[in-house]
Design an enzyme around this catalytic site. Sequence first.
Site, PDB file in Angstrom:
ATOM      1  N   ASP A   1      -1.720   6.658   6.098  1.00  0.00           N
ATOM      2  CA  ASP A   1      -2.756   5.736   5.640  1.00  0.00           C
ATOM      3  C   ASP A   1      -3.100   4.853   6.836  1.00  0.00           C
ATOM      4  OD1 ASP A   1      -4.301   3.735   4.559  1.00  0.00           O
ATOM      5  OD2 ASP A   1      -2.906   3.211   2.956  1.00  0.00           O
TER       6      ASP A   1
ATOM      7  N   TRP B   1       0.830  -1.214   0.000  1.00  0.00           N
ATOM      8  CA  TRP B   1       0.000   0.000   0.000  1.00  0.00           C
ATOM      9  C   TRP B   1       0.857   1.254   0.000  1.00  0.00           C
ATOM     10  CZ3 TRP B   1      -4.264  -1.146  -1.986  1.00  0.00           C
ATOM     11  CH2 TRP B   1      -4.951  -2.310  -1.656  1.00  0.00           C
TER      12      TRP B   1
ATOM     13  N   LYS C   1     -12.414  -1.731   6.717  1.00  0.00           N
ATOM     14  CA  LYS C   1     -11.676  -2.556   7.675  1.00  0.00           C
ATOM     15  C   LYS C   1     -12.228  -2.373   9.085  1.00  0.00           C
ATOM     16  CE  LYS C   1      -8.721  -3.057   4.162  1.00  0.00           C
ATOM     17  NZ  LYS C   1      -7.770  -2.267   3.382  1.00  0.00           N
TER      18      LYS C   1
HETATM   19  C1  LIG Z   1      -7.225  -1.908   2.214  1.00  0.00           C
HETATM   20  C2  LIG Z   1      -6.149  -0.899   2.232  1.00  0.00           C
HETATM   21  C3  LIG Z   1      -6.010   0.059   1.213  1.00  0.00           C
HETATM   22  C4  LIG Z   1      -6.893   0.077   0.005  1.00  0.00           C
HETATM   23  O1  LIG Z   1      -8.113   0.561   0.338  1.00  0.00           O
HETATM   24  P1  LIG Z   1      -9.247   0.858  -0.747  1.00  0.00           P
HETATM   25  O2  LIG Z   1     -10.279   1.517   0.094  1.00  0.00           O
HETATM   26  O3  LIG Z   1      -9.657  -0.456  -1.325  1.00  0.00           O
HETATM   27  O4  LIG Z   1      -8.660   1.770  -1.779  1.00  0.00           O
HETATM   28  C5  LIG Z   1      -5.023   0.998   1.340  1.00  0.00           C
HETATM   29  N1  LIG Z   1      -4.197   1.007   2.395  1.00  0.00           N
HETATM   30  C6  LIG Z   1      -4.300   0.098   3.392  1.00  0.00           C
HETATM   31  C7  LIG Z   1      -3.362   0.172   4.547  1.00  0.00           C
HETATM   32  C8  LIG Z   1      -5.272  -0.876   3.331  1.00  0.00           C
HETATM   33  O5  LIG Z   1      -5.376  -1.781   4.322  1.00  0.00           O
END
Ligand SMILES: *Cc1c(COP(=O)(O)O)cnc(C)c1O
Length: 358
Positions: A170, A100, A194
């Site tokens: 993030d 990511w 999540k």
């Molecule tokens: C799941 C995830 C993403 C991607 O998320 P989307 O909402 O599908 O774009 C990005 N960063 C992390 C840390 C994730 O766990």
Amino acid sequence: MRVYNFSAGPAMLPEEVLKKAAAELVEYGETGQSVMEMSHRSKEYDAIIKATEKTLRDVMSIPDNYKVLFLQGGASLQFAMVPLNLMKTGKADFVVTGQWAKKALEQAQKYCECNVVATSKDKTFSYIPELDKSKFNPNADYFHICENNTIYGTKWSELPDTGNVPLVSDMSSCILSEPVDVSKYGIIFAGAQKNMGPAGLTVVIIREDLVGNAQEKTPIMLDYKTQVDNESLYNTPPTYGIYILKLVLEWIQSKGGLTAMKEINTKKAGLLYDFLDNSKMFSATVFGKDRSLMNIPFVTGNDELDSKFVAEAKKAGFINLKGHRSVGGMRASIYNAMPVEGVEKLVEFMGKFESENA
Ligand SMILES: *Cc1c(COP(=O)(O)O)cnc(C)c1O
């Protein structure tokens, strides 16, 4: 019967939340309609979105000089939205702790010059690298980290000290899992699926002074200022997802807030790590302070045994334990909504599997 779902995302939601949503699905309060059918400009919906923001501010203790935005496009869209809005010198610092972070870097490289301060690629991202401060660019427009690495099960235990450079985090897979000091960040963003609610909603928490500097060609939808000026209602927001987030936040409050969440999450992760550290068959892939409370990868060291375990676990009601293809083995994602007994029963099942397959 509901199963224990160890998916990395979309993930489990608290059963109480699902039941409340079900009870209100057809008629919300006295409105005679579903939240899904409401105009996003109605006074009924206005009350929902305002209450969601207020509750998030309370739960995360968000300072007044931060804006809260309810957007779409997932965390992945933020990988581009951040550089489009924050560029001044056209330079940004990145720590690459997994896929990511790498994706965020690749998007930013389209718009600015990126400096990789450190990476943990050499050991399949199984640790958070030590940082050499002399490699930080003191004039960077921002410093990006992926705070919890969903695929590899690592988590930053200490934030980098970036001085005046805004820290962009993030937090997709760790938001709401423990208290955080929001004032340490320039931007926090997270996809909802999540730890917050259904897919389709993205939450952005942004310090006020970082709003209003978008590049001229930035699409209007991707300019934070558009979203701030219109309180996330420039166009139709993900109305139902925002409502579910409100229920999830109320559920967190009812459990004692983020301090209680951290305690419960530490207990759950401890149960699984203790088992893994004492097992002769299973072992964790991350050690020490870098261990995530949310995503716990583990292996047997034997691909066939891994597959057998995943298949038998599924039959026993423990689903989505297969690890990400880049790590192999297994991964148990145990977000806020995973009950303690889900982890207790998983550990019990693993012990039984180990003795039967020794
Ligand atoms: C799941 C995830 C993403 C991607 O998320 P989307 O909402 O599908 O774009 C990005 N960063 C992390 C840390 C994730 O766990």
